[in-house]
Design a protein around this motif. Structure first.
Motif, PDB file in Angstrom:
ATOM      1  N   SER A 164       0.827  -1.198   0.000  1.00  0.00           N
ATOM      2  CA  SER A 164       0.000   0.000   0.000  1.00  0.00           C
ATOM      3  C   SER A 164       0.866   1.254   0.000  1.00  0.00           C
ATOM      4  O   SER A 164       0.572   2.234  -0.700  1.00  0.00           O
ATOM      5  CB  SER A 164      -0.917  -0.006   1.225  1.00  0.00           C
ATOM      6  OG  SER A 164      -1.658   1.201   1.292  1.00  0.00           O
ATOM      7  N   ALA A 165       1.952   1.214   0.779  1.00  0.00           N
ATOM      8  CA  ALA A 165       2.856   2.367   0.863  1.00  0.00           C
ATOM      9  C   ALA A 165       3.510   2.651  -0.484  1.00  0.00           C
ATOM     10  O   ALA A 165       3.734   3.821  -0.843  1.00  0.00           O
ATOM     11  CB  ALA A 165       3.926   2.113   1.926  1.00  0.00           C
ATOM     12  N   GLU A 166       3.811   1.601  -1.225  1.00  0.00           N
ATOM     13  CA  GLU A 166       4.426   1.756  -2.538  1.00  0.00           C
ATOM     14  C   GLU A 166       3.531   2.580  -3.463  1.00  0.00           C
ATOM     15  O   GLU A 166       3.984   3.505  -4.137  1.00  0.00           O
ATOM     16  CB  GLU A 166       4.683   0.370  -3.130  1.00  0.00           C
ATOM     17  CG  GLU A 166       5.572   0.331  -4.347  1.00  0.00           C
ATOM     18  CD  GLU A 166       5.875  -1.104  -4.757  1.00  0.00           C
ATOM     19  OE1 GLU A 166       7.017  -1.355  -5.191  1.00  0.00           O
ATOM     20  OE2 GLU A 166       4.978  -1.972  -4.640  1.00  0.00           O
ATOM     21  N   ARG A 167       2.243   2.255  -3.461  1.00  0.00           N
ATOM     22  CA  ARG A 167       1.287   2.993  -4.295  1.00  0.00           C
ATOM     23  C   ARG A 167       1.079   4.415  -3.782  1.00  0.00           C
ATOM     24  O   ARG A 167       1.021   5.374  -4.562  1.00  0.00           O
ATOM     25  CB  ARG A 167      -0.049   2.247  -4.320  1.00  0.00           C
ATOM     26  CG  ARG A 167       0.008   0.874  -4.989  1.00  0.00           C
ATOM     27  CD  ARG A 167      -1.387   0.294  -5.166  1.00  0.00           C
ATOM     28  NE  ARG A 167      -2.058   0.057  -3.894  1.00  0.00           N
ATOM     29  CZ  ARG A 167      -1.961  -1.085  -3.200  1.00  0.00           C
ATOM     30  NH1 ARG A 167      -1.205  -2.081  -3.660  1.00  0.00           N
ATOM     31  NH2 ARG A 167      -2.609  -1.240  -2.056  1.00  0.00           N
ATOM     32  N   GLN A 168       0.995   4.547  -2.461  1.00  0.00           N
ATOM     33  CA  GLN A 168       0.781   5.866  -1.871  1.00  0.00           C
ATOM     34  C   GLN A 168       1.969   6.782  -2.125  1.00  0.00           C
ATOM     35  O   GLN A 168       1.799   7.983  -2.400  1.00  0.00           O
ATOM     36  CB  GLN A 168       0.552   5.733  -0.365  1.00  0.00           C
ATOM     37  CG  GLN A 168       0.164   7.024   0.337  1.00  0.00           C
ATOM     38  CD  GLN A 168      -1.225   7.491  -0.027  1.00  0.00           C
ATOM     39  OE1 GLN A 168      -2.205   6.786   0.176  1.00  0.00           O
ATOM     40  NE2 GLN A 168      -1.324   8.689  -0.569  1.00  0.00           N
ATOM     41  N   LEU A 169       3.169   6.220  -2.061  1.00  0.00           N
ATOM     42  CA  LEU A 169       4.374   7.021  -2.286  1.00  0.00           C
ATOM     43  C   LEU A 169       4.428   7.527  -3.724  1.00  0.00           C
ATOM     44  O   LEU A 169       4.844   8.665  -3.974  1.00  0.00           O
ATOM     45  CB  LEU A 169       5.621   6.194  -1.964  1.00  0.00           C
ATOM     46  CG  LEU A 169       6.970   6.919  -2.088  1.00  0.00           C
ATOM     47  CD1 LEU A 169       7.033   8.105  -1.129  1.00  0.00           C
ATOM     48  CD2 LEU A 169       8.125   5.957  -1.803  1.00  0.00           C
TER      49      LEU A 169
END
Length: 221
Positions: free
Chosen positions: A128-133
């Motif tokens: 999820s963090a990968e997409r949010q970043l």
């Protein structure tokens, strides 16, 4: 000339020797005085607090350093959203601009969720963090353009021409390798060399040189 870099582990140089950090490499290449104010694990909230302390400690208006801000990944890791990072980056940039400080915005390097440390997965949803970043970095580019801040896109160099992530440039899925730091240094060096050229143009001839008077070929505005 002086540059103060405020950030998290990407600025500090987590996982590499001090001599391999992009800030050190860039200072050696350009001759600039580069102050590394990176703290591993810090959020943009922490950066905002530290910026206030730096502004209080140093006479920024007299020293006239450049400032590079780069952070936000830890905000996303810890909270699952970039809302706080956007607000804090906005506050930091506007505080610096109000003092007439030339400010640059660094675009954080990408992460590879598959290679992230398994132990950290207990507290961070890296996919999820990968997409949010990715979304946050796109916002940072728009934000920089909107406020006229120079954007140093470190992230761009970690992808090949086909848009595939160069995983070999990440130590642990999160932090750049020594080669990654070299690539980051090259990008910043290019910006700082142009900055020096622009400064030389703006400053005009040296005081020891002949003084141009109106009518001697000088353009008076």
């Amino acid at each position: 000339m002086k540059l103060i870099c405020i950030g998290d582990s990407l600025t500090f140089g987590y996982g590499v020797r001090p001599s391999q950090r992009w800030t050190r490499l860039c200072a050696q290449e350009t001759g600039w005085e580069i102050v590394n104010e990176g703290i591993s694990g810090d959020t943009t909230g922490g950066m905002l607090v530290r910026l206030r302390a730096l502004l209080a400690e140093r006479d920024i208006c007299v020293q006239r350093p450049l400032v590079l801000l780069m952070g936000g990944a830890n905000d996303i890791f810890f909270s699952g959203t970039d809302t706080g990072a956007r607000a804090n980056m906005g506050a930091m940039l506007n505080q610096l601009l109000s003092l007439g400080v030339h400010t640059m915005i660094g675009i954080p390097t990408p992460i590879c969720a598959e290679n992230a440390p398994p132990a950290w997965a207990a507290v961070v949803d890296f996919r999820s963090a990968e997409r949010q970043l990715e979304q946050y970095c796109a916002w940072l580019r728009r934000f920089s353009k909107c406020f006229g801040a120079e954007c140093i896109d470190f992230r761009a160099d970690f992808f090949d021409p086909n848009g595939r992530l160069k995983r070999e440039l990440l130590l642990d899925g999160l932090h750049p390798t020594p080669e990654g730091h070299q690539i980051m240094a090259r990008r910043l060096c290019a910006h700082l060399k142009r900055e020096r050229q622009d400064e030389a143009i703006l400053s005009g001839p040296d005081d020891d040189g002949p003084e141009l008077q109106s009518g001697d070929g000088a353009v008076c505005i």
